[in-house]
Design an enzyme around this catalytic site. Structure first.
Site: not given
Length: 441
Positions: A120, A184, A273, A279, A281, A312
């Site tokens: 999913r 798979r 900023s 700025k 960024n 296990r």
């Protein structure tokens, strides 16, 4: 807002559709889907009554269960399936309760739910990868012949094109998409120790039916302690994260003030900023990298878990649960960030050319040597001219014309020093990448 995705850092590290597929609530829903599918598969084979499958299916509604209480009780057994199954049985008529979780062990449900979650979440990740690749294809096509400085070891090398750079991004994204698509993701159903002895000699009939119910792969044998499917998933996500991180790294470097060759999409407040109003960024690239840089350690944790004991594992298998969820969430977030960055990327071709000219023609030295036949003597003459040009901050053409003894006219030098004439197969590589992209579509 999806529950569990409204935290302080969620909008950075839980961006995109994959994050909602790996929440605790999604885990609970997936486990219940497995229990319902198991009962349905067994009923189809006549192993349990049809009424049992109907009752279990009706009871596997996440709204009927207290997620927090199941989590609290899971600490007693180090496994959430134990309290979940107990709660599920309470939702089924007494006469049919023995068919709940029939023949299964907790790991069967956990492993299959993890594969279901992965499928999913991967659907969301693959969508963002495809969109990011499409954006790269657009950039490669539009800038097939846009000349820029190639950079090796962070220094200008020889000219390349921005189209070639985008084509490199494109092919890396396509490889990641193909790798994730080819995974798979198998169901798990082996019972207590992989023999399904509770079902007599019919246990082996169930996994293919269960796989069909859940649209997962059918394993050859139970894989309780063969963690290859989980490791392959983790490694594919790790490689994908690396491909995304490489693109984000290029973008952040090209967006530096002193370089200024690309810019991320702009919006009010984006890239601001807390201290510097000027700025802008590269927050998309930064956020993608913040996600990506957490991935290698998670992949290593999954690989370490392959050293499982006997039938296990004690601890290593349990360590996968949140780890795989984190891998899907972080890789999905990085893909979502890069999709936005690439779809809105601004390319400044003029700045690219101007930056290439900062080095006064020196990146074309290799082309000059090649024009002169590539002899050691030619290399020695050009090396000396380059050293003088760098020391005196003079254009290489000027130095070469001032008596270097190369025997090239000014017109010939103009041709050999033109970056657009020294791009080799860059255009052909872009065309090849775009053609392959169209084929992949």
């Amino acid at each position: 807002m999806v529950p569990g995705l409204d935290g302080l850092f969620s909008q950075v590290f839980s961006r995109g559709g994959a994050a909602a597929e790996v929440t605790d609530a999604a885990w609970l829903a997936a486990m219940l889907d497995v229990e319902a599918a198991l009962a349905c598969a067994q009923a189809g084979l006549g192993i349990v009554p049809e009424a049992a499958a109907e009752a279990v299916g009706a009871a596997c509604d996440p709204e009927l269960f207290d997620l927090a209480e199941i989590g609290r009780l899971a600490a007693r057994t180090a496994n959430p399936v134990v309290p979940l199954v107990a709660a599920l049985r309470e939702q089924v008529p007494a006469g049919l309760r023995r068919y709940v979780h029939h023949g299964a062990t907790s790991q069967d449900v956990n492993d299959t739910a993890m594969m279901l979650l992965a499928r999913r979440a991967l659907t969301q990740i693959l969508g963002d990868l495809r969109a990011a690749a499409d954006a790269c294809a657009g950039l490669a096509g539009r800038h097939r012949d846009t000349v820029m400085a190639g950079r090796t070891l962070l220094q200008q090398a020889v000219p390349v094109t921005f189209g070639l750079k985008a084509a490199g991004w494109l092919t890396a994204l396509h490889r990641s998409h193909a790798r994730l698509t080819a995974l798979r993701l198998p169901v798990q159903y082996g019972g207590a120790a992989g023999t399904l002895s509770v079902l007599g000699e019919r246990g082996h009939e169930v996994p293919p039916r269960l796989a069909a119910e859940l649209e997962l792969a059918a394993p050859v044998v139970p894989w309780h302690t063969d963690r290859t499917p989980v490791a392959e998933l983790a490694c594919a996500l790790g490689v994908t994260a690396g491909a995304l991180g490489k693109i984000a790294t290029d973008v952040k470097l090209l967006a530096q003030t002193e370089v200024g060759e690309v810019a991320e999409p702009s919006a009010p407040g984006r890239g601001g900023s807390s201290a510097m109003p000027h700025k802008r960024n590269p927050v998309g690239a930064v956020s993608a990298l913040a996600c990506v840089q957490r991935v290698p350690g998670l992949v290593a944790s999954v690989l370490d878990g392959m050293l499982a004991e006997h039938e296990r594992a004690a601890g290593s298998w349990q360590a996968e649960w949140e780890t795989v969820g984190e891998l899907l969430r972080l890789t999905g977030s990085a893909a979502s960030w890069l999709r936005e960055v690439l779809e809105g990327l601004t390319v400044d071709a003029g700045r690219m050319r101007a930056n290439l000219e900062l080095t006064l023609g020196l990146p074309m030295a290799e082309n000059v040597v090649a024009r002169l036949g590539g002899t050691p003597q030619a290399r020695e003459l050009v090396d000396a001219a380059c050293a003088r040009a760098a020391a005196e901050r003079r254009p290489l053409k000027e130095v070469l014309l001032a008596g270097s003894g190369l025997g090239l006219s000014e017109q010939e030098l103009d041709s050999v020093l033109d970056p657009a004439r020294a791009l080799g197969s860059a255009g052909a590589f872009v065309d090849r990448a775009l053609e392959r992209s169209r084929e992949d579509r």
